[in-house]
Enzyme design. Sequence first.
Site, PDB file in Angstrom:
ATOM      1  N   SER A  99     -25.378 -43.309   8.670  1.00 25.75           N
ATOM      2  CA  SER A  99     -24.427 -42.522   8.020  1.00 25.75           C
ATOM      3  C   SER A  99     -22.886 -43.314   7.959  1.00 25.75           C
ATOM      4  O   SER A  99     -22.710 -43.915   8.799  1.00 25.75           O
ATOM      5  CB  SER A  99     -24.185 -41.283   8.676  1.00 25.75           C
ATOM      6  OG  SER A  99     -23.295 -40.439   8.076  1.00 25.75           O
TER       7      SER A  99
ATOM      8  N   HIS B  38     -13.075 -44.906   2.992  1.00 21.47           N
ATOM      9  CA  HIS B  38     -11.880 -44.134   2.463  1.00 21.47           C
ATOM     10  C   HIS B  38     -11.135 -45.869   2.031  1.00 21.47           C
ATOM     11  O   HIS B  38     -10.720 -46.018   3.082  1.00 21.47           O
ATOM     12  CB  HIS B  38     -11.144 -43.244   3.599  1.00 21.47           C
ATOM     13  CG  HIS B  38     -11.703 -42.117   4.007  1.00 21.47           C
ATOM     14  ND1 HIS B  38     -12.043 -41.023   3.248  1.00 21.47           N
ATOM     15  CD2 HIS B  38     -12.444 -41.712   5.277  1.00 21.47           C
ATOM     16  CE1 HIS B  38     -12.485 -40.011   3.751  1.00 21.47           C
ATOM     17  NE2 HIS B  38     -12.726 -40.363   5.025  1.00 21.47           N
TER      18      HIS B  38
ATOM     19  N   HIS C 131     -19.494 -41.628   0.232  1.00 19.55           N
ATOM     20  CA  HIS C 131     -20.419 -41.389   1.340  1.00 19.55           C
ATOM     21  C   HIS C 131     -21.798 -41.393   1.210  1.00 19.55           C
ATOM     22  O   HIS C 131     -22.256 -41.515   0.123  1.00 19.55           O
ATOM     23  CB  HIS C 131     -20.160 -39.817   1.881  1.00 19.55           C
ATOM     24  CG  HIS C 131     -21.308 -39.324   2.468  1.00 19.55           C
ATOM     25  ND1 HIS C 131     -22.291 -38.447   1.993  1.00 19.55           N
ATOM     26  CD2 HIS C 131     -21.690 -39.259   3.947  1.00 19.55           C
ATOM     27  CE1 HIS C 131     -23.311 -38.288   2.498  1.00 19.55           C
ATOM     28  NE2 HIS C 131     -22.828 -38.471   4.002  1.00 19.55           N
TER      29      HIS C 131
ATOM     30  N   VAL D 149     -29.110 -42.043   5.367  1.00 12.75           N
ATOM     31  CA  VAL D 149     -30.403 -41.815   5.131  1.00 12.75           C
ATOM     32  C   VAL D 149     -30.985 -41.527   6.774  1.00 12.75           C
ATOM     33  O   VAL D 149     -30.362 -42.251   7.538  1.00 12.75           O
ATOM     34  CB  VAL D 149     -30.843 -43.201   4.648  1.00 12.75           C
ATOM     35  CG1 VAL D 149     -31.059 -43.292   3.105  1.00 12.75           C
ATOM     36  CG2 VAL D 149     -30.483 -44.611   5.328  1.00 12.75           C
ATOM     37  N   ARG D 150     -31.794 -40.922   6.983  1.00 15.09           N
ATOM     38  CA  ARG D 150     -32.322 -40.534   8.052  1.00 15.09           C
ATOM     39  C   ARG D 150     -33.784 -39.789   8.164  1.00 15.09           C
ATOM     40  O   ARG D 150     -34.452 -39.763   7.198  1.00 15.09           O
ATOM     41  CB  ARG D 150     -31.145 -39.333   8.539  1.00 15.09           C
ATOM     42  CG  ARG D 150     -31.424 -37.899   7.363  1.00 15.09           C
ATOM     43  CD  ARG D 150     -30.259 -37.056   7.809  1.00 15.09           C
ATOM     44  NE  ARG D 150     -30.539 -36.002   6.944  1.00 15.09           N
ATOM     45  CZ  ARG D 150     -30.134 -35.984   5.712  1.00 15.09           C
ATOM     46  NH1 ARG D 150     -29.476 -36.857   4.887  1.00 15.09           N
ATOM     47  NH2 ARG D 150     -30.360 -34.726   5.231  1.00 15.09           N
TER      48      ARG D 150
ATOM     49  N   HIS E 169     -24.180 -42.818 -11.311  1.00 13.54           N
ATOM     50  CA  HIS E 169     -25.470 -41.940 -11.348  1.00 13.54           C
ATOM     51  C   HIS E 169     -26.462 -42.636 -12.372  1.00 13.54           C
ATOM     52  O   HIS E 169     -27.714 -42.321 -11.665  1.00 13.54           O
ATOM     53  CB  HIS E 169     -24.910 -40.739 -12.444  1.00 13.54           C
ATOM     54  CG  HIS E 169     -24.118 -39.713 -11.698  1.00 13.54           C
ATOM     55  ND1 HIS E 169     -24.712 -38.738 -10.671  1.00 13.54           N
ATOM     56  CD2 HIS E 169     -22.829 -39.406 -11.495  1.00 13.54           C
ATOM     57  CE1 HIS E 169     -23.928 -38.024 -10.254  1.00 13.54           C
ATOM     58  NE2 HIS E 169     -22.627 -38.310 -10.691  1.00 13.54           N
TER      59      HIS E 169
ATOM     60  N   HIS F 194     -15.493 -21.884  -0.507  1.00 13.52           N
ATOM     61  CA  HIS F 194     -14.240 -21.162  -0.245  1.00 13.52           C
ATOM     62  C   HIS F 194     -13.105 -21.860  -1.353  1.00 13.52           C
ATOM     63  O   HIS F 194     -12.153 -21.247  -1.580  1.00 13.52           O
ATOM     64  CB  HIS F 194     -13.606 -21.661   0.966  1.00 13.52           C
ATOM     65  CG  HIS F 194     -13.347 -22.927   1.467  1.00 13.52           C
ATOM     66  ND1 HIS F 194     -14.292 -23.937   1.689  1.00 13.52           N
ATOM     67  CD2 HIS F 194     -12.137 -23.681   1.533  1.00 13.52           C
ATOM     68  CE1 HIS F 194     -13.712 -24.916   2.021  1.00 13.52           C
ATOM     69  NE2 HIS F 194     -12.202 -24.933   1.785  1.00 13.52           N
TER      70      HIS F 194
ATOM     71  N   GLY G 134     -23.956 -34.066  20.303  1.00 19.04           N
ATOM     72  CA  GLY G 134     -23.796 -35.357  19.862  1.00 19.04           C
ATOM     73  C   GLY G 134     -22.354 -35.909  20.297  1.00 19.04           C
ATOM     74  O   GLY G 134     -21.440 -35.376  20.897  1.00 19.04           O
TER      75      GLY G 134
END
Length: 317
Positions: A93, A97, A107, A110-111, A146, A176, A260
Amino acid sequence: MPPDLVAVKTYLLDLQEQICAALANEDGSTQFSEDVWTRTEGGGGRTRILAEGKVFEKAGVAFSHVHGNQLPASATAHRPELAGRAWEAIGVSLVIHPRNPHVPTSHANVRFFVAQNKNTAPIWWFGGGFDLTPYYGNVNDAVNWHRTARDAVAPFGASLHARFKKTCDDYFFLKHRGEPRGVGGLFFDDFSELGFDQSFALTRAVGNAFIPAYLPIVARRKATPTTESERNWQLYRRGRYVEFNLVWDRGTHFGLQSGGRTESILMSMPPLVRWDYAHTPLAGSAEAHLHEIFLQPRDWANLNAAEIAALEYRLLK
């Protein structure tokens, strides 16, 4: 065929190496520091951080391979069949910035996840994707980002890009606030429908596409002259990033609830951020254009030349 965890781990460790090398080369002023850690409940990882670079104010690229005997509530809420199973999660991950407000934050992850017990076949899936969070929108950047995402998954099915793009748009959304986090990209989860070999190949294609998607944008924008006002806008918009990661991100919730490593889980936080009460951009400003043009649903990859020109004209008004 059963999942090959060794092959997944080997690929992800190499991916971390390749991404860190590319980012450090682009920054040109400093290198990543490395923090190798172990998890009391099982597993560990290596977190790499580039801090206070010339181009990247903070970049974190983390590898983790963790396991346990009981999943947290965040994992079993939408997959109750996982309750009571031993599990392993392995992934890379990253969050970047940049220093210049004209370079977007980005960001990617892959997992691979597998849960099993002695009596039944393992339940496994891949997940991942990448998304872009600009502070000052650029039409060509969004289009090329994209299109790179579209081309990465095209060999695996004609419908996958539209599906993964929608999943990304829906997921990286601040409910929110009623607004997306950025211009999106692609995102997939619980993916096993192509079988292990092809699902793994798809995941590799996504992981390998990140640097070609992002670094050309960095190279084009990193030397753009900036003002204090633009820096303040960048810090203000970073607040949205923090809000999403702490309030809505499932990975953050899973990491904290599963015991974690907090430093690694929260490496995605920007080094500086601000919140201004009820801030509203001036009408017609570049900041207003971010909301009006870029933080809107749009099929960026398939815009034609006339549509691109029309958006660029709007930016000039």
